[in-house]
Design a protein around this motif. Structure first.
Motif, PDB file in Angstrom:
ATOM      1  N   ALA A  85      47.576 -21.746 -90.175  1.00  0.00           N
ATOM      2  CA  ALA A  85      46.715 -20.724 -89.162  1.00  0.00           C
ATOM      3  C   ALA A  85      45.264 -20.947 -89.300  1.00  0.00           C
ATOM      4  O   ALA A  85      44.588 -21.008 -88.395  1.00  0.00           O
ATOM      5  CB  ALA A  85      47.124 -19.308 -89.514  1.00  0.00           C
ATOM      6  N   GLY A  86      44.651 -21.065 -90.593  1.00  0.00           N
ATOM      7  CA  GLY A  86      43.529 -21.364 -90.671  1.00  0.00           C
ATOM      8  C   GLY A  86      42.958 -22.728 -90.120  1.00  0.00           C
ATOM      9  O   GLY A  86      41.927 -22.877 -89.403  1.00  0.00           O
ATOM     10  N   GLY A 122      54.332 -19.512 -83.001  1.00  0.00           N
ATOM     11  CA  GLY A 122      54.393 -18.249 -82.661  1.00  0.00           C
ATOM     12  C   GLY A 122      54.086 -17.387 -83.711  1.00  0.00           C
ATOM     13  O   GLY A 122      53.281 -16.364 -83.777  1.00  0.00           O
ATOM     14  N   VAL A 123      54.448 -17.922 -85.086  1.00  0.00           N
ATOM     15  CA  VAL A 123      53.995 -17.101 -86.262  1.00  0.00           C
ATOM     16  C   VAL A 123      52.734 -17.473 -86.764  1.00  0.00           C
ATOM     17  O   VAL A 123      51.794 -16.485 -86.794  1.00  0.00           O
ATOM     18  CB  VAL A 123      54.857 -17.728 -87.450  1.00  0.00           C
ATOM     19  N   ILE A 124      52.273 -18.747 -86.390  1.00  0.00           N
ATOM     20  CA  ILE A 124      50.738 -19.088 -86.426  1.00  0.00           C
ATOM     21  C   ILE A 124      49.804 -18.145 -85.687  1.00  0.00           C
ATOM     22  O   ILE A 124      48.730 -17.587 -86.229  1.00  0.00           O
ATOM     23  CB  ILE A 124      50.372 -20.427 -86.138  1.00  0.00           C
ATOM     24  N   GLY A 167      58.056 -14.862 -84.657  1.00  0.00           N
ATOM     25  CA  GLY A 167      56.800 -13.996 -84.698  1.00  0.00           C
ATOM     26  C   GLY A 167      56.658 -13.230 -85.780  1.00  0.00           C
ATOM     27  O   GLY A 167      55.672 -12.571 -85.952  1.00  0.00           O
ATOM     28  N   GLY A 168      57.140 -13.964 -87.160  1.00  0.00           N
ATOM     29  CA  GLY A 168      56.789 -13.303 -88.342  1.00  0.00           C
ATOM     30  C   GLY A 168      57.927 -12.298 -88.760  1.00  0.00           C
ATOM     31  O   GLY A 168      57.249 -11.474 -89.678  1.00  0.00           O
ATOM     32  N   THR A 170      57.007 -15.876 -94.185  1.00  0.00           N
ATOM     33  CA  THR A 170      55.918 -15.045 -93.809  1.00  0.00           C
ATOM     34  C   THR A 170      56.482 -14.012 -93.016  1.00  0.00           C
ATOM     35  O   THR A 170      57.404 -14.171 -92.243  1.00  0.00           O
ATOM     36  CB  THR A 170      55.051 -15.902 -92.951  1.00  0.00           C
ATOM     37  N   ASP A 171      55.925 -12.771 -93.554  1.00  0.00           N
ATOM     38  CA  ASP A 171      56.711 -11.644 -92.766  1.00  0.00           C
ATOM     39  C   ASP A 171      55.459 -10.485 -92.221  1.00  0.00           C
ATOM     40  O   ASP A 171      54.772 -10.135 -93.024  1.00  0.00           O
ATOM     41  CB  ASP A 171      57.381 -10.782 -93.899  1.00  0.00           C
TER      42      ASP A 171
END
Length: 204
Positions: free
Chosen positions: A56-57, A77-79, A101-102, A133-134
């Motif tokens: 993500a970063g 989509g999670v990112i 989506g996490g 990742t949640d």
């Protein structure tokens, strides 16, 4: 006024070309940037990327400084959700396609894609397969307009996941594509492009 740049994020394939059919359909609607994941195919590996948070970063650094539209598939989509939660001013409008989506898709009837994917793609990084990742408890922080696009025949991320995300996101709507699976950008490109255009460019 110039349209925001539309940034396309792929799924676990990591390939920028995944979104090429949709990008071509939306050509002329403003600048575009198709990202591929580092270490996944054409993009050189980046040793600093060892988790979805790291990715993500990395993605944020590739995006324009002004607010961008983001269109994201599956893992992407999670990112996108992570960025929208932590850097809300960087995204103008968001489209999430067939993603977790996490959230925990298994609880919502989703099939586990990891074993088959790992067997077929042994050369890809392993960290993203193990990542859990949640973002469930943080999704309400995403205040920007969100379009959720799902296929009604997707075993990996069934429509129940899209419905759950819609219930958690304050400004979201859900579009369901009949007969669509997990690869809507390829199998239903025309319909997917039409839905994306309606969300991103409704005011233009």
């Amino acid at each position: 006024m110039l349209s925001p740049t539309t940034v396309f994020l792929p799924g676990a394939s990591g390939k920028a070309d995944f979104w090429r059919p949709i990008a071509q359909e939306l050509a002329g609607r403003g600048p575009q940037k198709l990202l591929g994941w580092p270490g996944f195919g054409e993009e050189p590996a980046d040793p600093s990327v060892r988790s979805l948070r790291d990715l993500a970063g990395w993605t944020l650094r590739q995006m324009p400084p002004d607010p961008a539209n983001v269109v994201a598939q599956s893992m992407g989509g999670v990112i996108a959700a992570q960025i929208a939660i932590e850097n809300p001013k960087r995204i103008a409008r968001l489209v999430l396609v067939a993603t977790s989506g996490g959230v925990d898709v298994k609880k919502l009837g989703g099939a586990d894609w990891r074993p088959d994917f790992t067997r077929e793609n042994g050369q890809l990084p392993k960290w993203f397969v193990d990542d859990r990742t949640d973002l469930t408890d943080q999704l309400e922080k995403i205040q920007i307009p969100v379009l959720l696009i799902w296929g009604d025949s997707d075993p990996i991320s069934p429509v129940a996941v899209g419905e759950f995300l819609r219930s958690k996101l304050p400004s979201a709507c859900l579009a369901v594509v009949p007969g669509g699976g997990h690869d809507l950008a390829r199998t239903h490109a025309d319909e997917t492009a039409r839905l994306i255009a309606g969300h991103l460019f409704a005011d233009s």
